[in-house]
Design a protein around this motif. Structure first.
Motif, PDB file in Angstrom:
ATOM      1  N   ALA A 157       0.884  -1.274  -0.327  1.00  0.00           N
ATOM      2  CA  ALA A 157      -0.262  -0.285  -0.191  1.00  0.00           C
ATOM      3  C   ALA A 157       1.104   1.220  -0.182  1.00  0.00           C
ATOM      4  N   SER A 158       0.739   2.414  -0.558  1.00  0.00           N
ATOM      5  CA  SER A 158       1.202   3.776  -0.477  1.00  0.00           C
ATOM      6  C   SER A 158       1.094   3.993   1.103  1.00  0.00           C
ATOM      7  N   GLU A 200      -7.358   8.382  -0.819  1.00  0.00           N
ATOM      8  CA  GLU A 200      -7.284   6.920  -1.509  1.00  0.00           C
ATOM      9  C   GLU A 200      -8.584   5.876  -0.289  1.00  0.00           C
ATOM     10  N   TRP A 202      -8.149   1.421   0.503  1.00  0.00           N
ATOM     11  CA  TRP A 202      -7.508  -0.003   0.378  1.00  0.00           C
ATOM     12  C   TRP A 202      -7.707  -0.482   1.001  1.00  0.00           C
ATOM     13  N   TRP A 222      -2.812  -6.253   0.141  1.00  0.00           N
ATOM     14  CA  TRP A 222      -2.915  -4.625  -0.341  1.00  0.00           C
ATOM     15  C   TRP A 222      -3.646  -4.953  -1.101  1.00  0.00           C
ATOM     16  N   LYS A 224      -5.766  -1.420  -3.405  1.00  0.00           N
ATOM     17  CA  LYS A 224      -6.112  -0.322  -4.038  1.00  0.00           C
ATOM     18  C   LYS A 224      -7.651  -0.534  -4.377  1.00  0.00           C
ATOM     19  N   GLU A 226     -10.889   1.289  -6.420  1.00  0.00           N
ATOM     20  CA  GLU A 226     -11.314   2.594  -7.184  1.00  0.00           C
ATOM     21  C   GLU A 226     -12.914   2.605  -7.197  1.00  0.00           C
TER      22      GLU A 226
END
Length: 548
Positions: A157-158, A200, A202, A222, A224, A226
């Motif tokens: 994940a970011s 965001e 996740w 993880w 992401k 949309e």
């Protein structure tokens, strides 16, 4: 005369009594005690009465003995009344698989076949691993081993700090040898100095699988998401994310690089669609971050505690002790957005810090000074003291530990606290549990997760303002110490000395002197620690710095 009643009548009478009166009835006569104490259905009905409506009697008690059910009822009773709590410092011996950090996230995941685990990840650090604590279910879990695993996610994940992590409902994998649990992460800051806020979404998936040939395996992944919808919420950090009806994630408040906000939004976790909430603007809370929100299902409302204002955690804005409720009238599943107009904010308590201590910076130009109270003139019977008020300040920990009880601890900006406070949702009043055991260091921005069937709160990390560094320790808070359980599931540091309690003078002066015990490893971090920390992240994003 009571003995002449049918035995079933004793159960019926007991179900209309409060817990102390139930126990008093059991002590009136040996015959009554023997009958009711040996009845699994009696204790199961008491638990179902006193716990949330989501409590599943059959799955929790179908194959358990009466002693286990009775112990669970006693644990729940102490947790609800919360007459006392006790700190248990753990001896991590530098082997705990989570590095020192703040602004990180944790949550408790559940699943079928008594699956339960605590996950810890993220925060202001250079470590993207997910640590999972596997928890044996039941009232005797304090005597069983709690095993740790440290997982490198299959997909990263970011980086984010100040995000939220909320457990999603249990998933039926269709296999007795596979457990799948998920949690949703929203928001956070991606840059140092409280910058680059994100919206965001996740999803973290923890998969446990048993194979006769290879044995047990566990993975973290993880993904992401949309999201869709005509409305996209503001990016933010240090907000709250509360799941209602096992489906809708309600986002409230938070901090952006421009200031604190109050904007609410709903994310449908089945369709991943964002929806706006149209609420009346009269009597509306001001922007805030580092607050806490609990779902009060018995009164169909969300209750919001404290928080702070401003554009950062220390140099602007103020802490507050406000308590608000968001009534969710006319709610349906699926949610009818037209009915969101029936949702309404109202303030339950308004006492806050003294006017003369308020900062002129941040977003406080529209403050309601006529509602402010001088904290030096509080009524000790009804009002929070200056030190107690810090338990509702920014980045405290607020946990619902029973249907009518909320536990509040740590928190506060320029001065942090190691205090504990409780709130009765039924009466909308604060109360003060007796605090036992060695006190931890004051802090904020740490994690705290409530382990309901175990009866403990898990606490890790955070930041201490006066020491200007993160704290690397673990504590458990026993919410039912009168049961005198000997906790051996993790190593307890029996020799740990208590840190000093934060006093009203400390809270008013904004300074706390560490007069308690620090082990050498923790003290070493505080010696070299500074208010700026440089971390190098992978992926070509360069160096980031954290500013206070």
């Amino acid at each position: 005369m009571l003995l002449n009643l049918p035995q079933d009548a004793w159960s019926s009478i007991s179900l209309h009594l409060c817990t102390p009166d139930v126990l008093a009835l059991l002590s009136t006569h040996r015959t009554i005690n023997q009958f009711l104490s040996s009845s699994p259905s009696f204790w199961t009905q008491l638990l179902a009465r006193d716990r949330d409506e989501s409590y599943d009697n059959e799955s929790n008690h179908g194959r358990r003995c009466v002693q286990d059910i009775r112990r669970e009822f006693m644990l729940h009773s102490y947790t609800s009344a919360l007459p006392s709590v006790k700190w248990l410092p753990l001896n991590i011996n530098r082997t705990f698989p989570v590095s020192p950090r703040e602004g990180h996230v944790s949550c408790v995941l559940t699943g079928p076949e008594n699956y339960k685990s605590l996950v810890v990840t993220g925060g202001f650090c250079d470590d993207d691993y997910v640590t999972v604590l596997s928890l044996p279910r039941g009232c005797d879990s304090h005597r069983q081993n709690w095993g740790w695993t440290r997982l490198r996610p299959i997909n990263r994940a970011s980086f984010a700090y100040g995000a939220s992590l909320t457990a999603l409902p249990p998933i039926d994998s269709g296999s007795a040898t596979v457990n799948i649990a998920k949690a949703v992460r929203f928001g956070g800051f991606r840059g140092g100095g409280y910058s680059q806020e994100t919206n965001e979404v996740w999803v973290l998936t923890i998969r446990d699988e048993w194979n006769e040939e290879s044995g047990a395996s566990q993975t973290a992944h993880w993904e992401k998401i949309e999201t869709t919808g005509a409305f996209l919420p503001l990016g933010r950090a240090y907000h709250t994310a509360t799941l209602i009806h096992d489906r809708y994630l309600v986002i409230i408040g938070g901090m952006t690089s421009e200031g604190s906000v109050m904007e609410e939004a709903i994310l449908d976790t089945q369709t991943w669609t964002w929806n706006d909430i149209s609420l009346a603007t009269t009597g509306y809370p001001r922007g805030r971050h580092g607050h806490s929100v609990v779902l009060d299902g018995r009164r169909n409302r969300l209750v919001m505690f404290g928080g702070g204002s401003g554009t950062d955690l220390l140099r602007s804005g103020v802490d507050n002790t406000e308590v608000w409720e968001l009534k969710m009238r006319g709610i349906e599943v699926p949610i009818n957005l037209d009915n969101s107009r029936l949702w309404e904010w109202s303030k339950l308590h308004g006492n806050a810090i003294p006017v003369e201590n308020r900062s002129e910076s941040g977003d406080d130009s529209d403050s309601e000074d006529d509602e402010m109270k001088d904290a030096s003139n509080y009524n000790p019977e009804n009002d929070l003291s200056p030190a107690e008020s810090l338990c509702l300040g920014r980045c405290h920990n607020g946990l619902k530990v029973s249907p009518d009880t909320v536990l509040l601890m740590f928190g506060g900006g320029r001065t942090n606290t190691n205090g504990v406070l409780a709130y009765n949702l039924r009466a909308d009043t604060f109360f003060r549990p007796k605090v036992l055991g060695p006190l931890p260091l004051p802090r904020f921005t740490g994690i705290a997760s409530f382990l309901d069937t175990e009866g403990y709160v898990f606490v890790h990390g955070g930041f201490n303002t006066n020491l200007s560094d993160t704290i690397h320790d673990i504590h458990l808070l026993d919410v039912a110490p009168y049961l005198e359980r000997d906790f051996t599931a993790l190593p307890v540091d029996r020799l740990r000395e208590s840190n000093s309690a934060v006093t009203d003078e400390d809270a008013e002066s904004g300074h706390y002197v560490v007069r308690g015990f620090l082990d050498e490893a923790v003290l070493a971090r505080f010696v070299w620690g500074a208010s700026w920390e440089r971390l190098v992240f992978e992926g070509g994003e360069g160096e980031r710095s954290r500013g206070r």
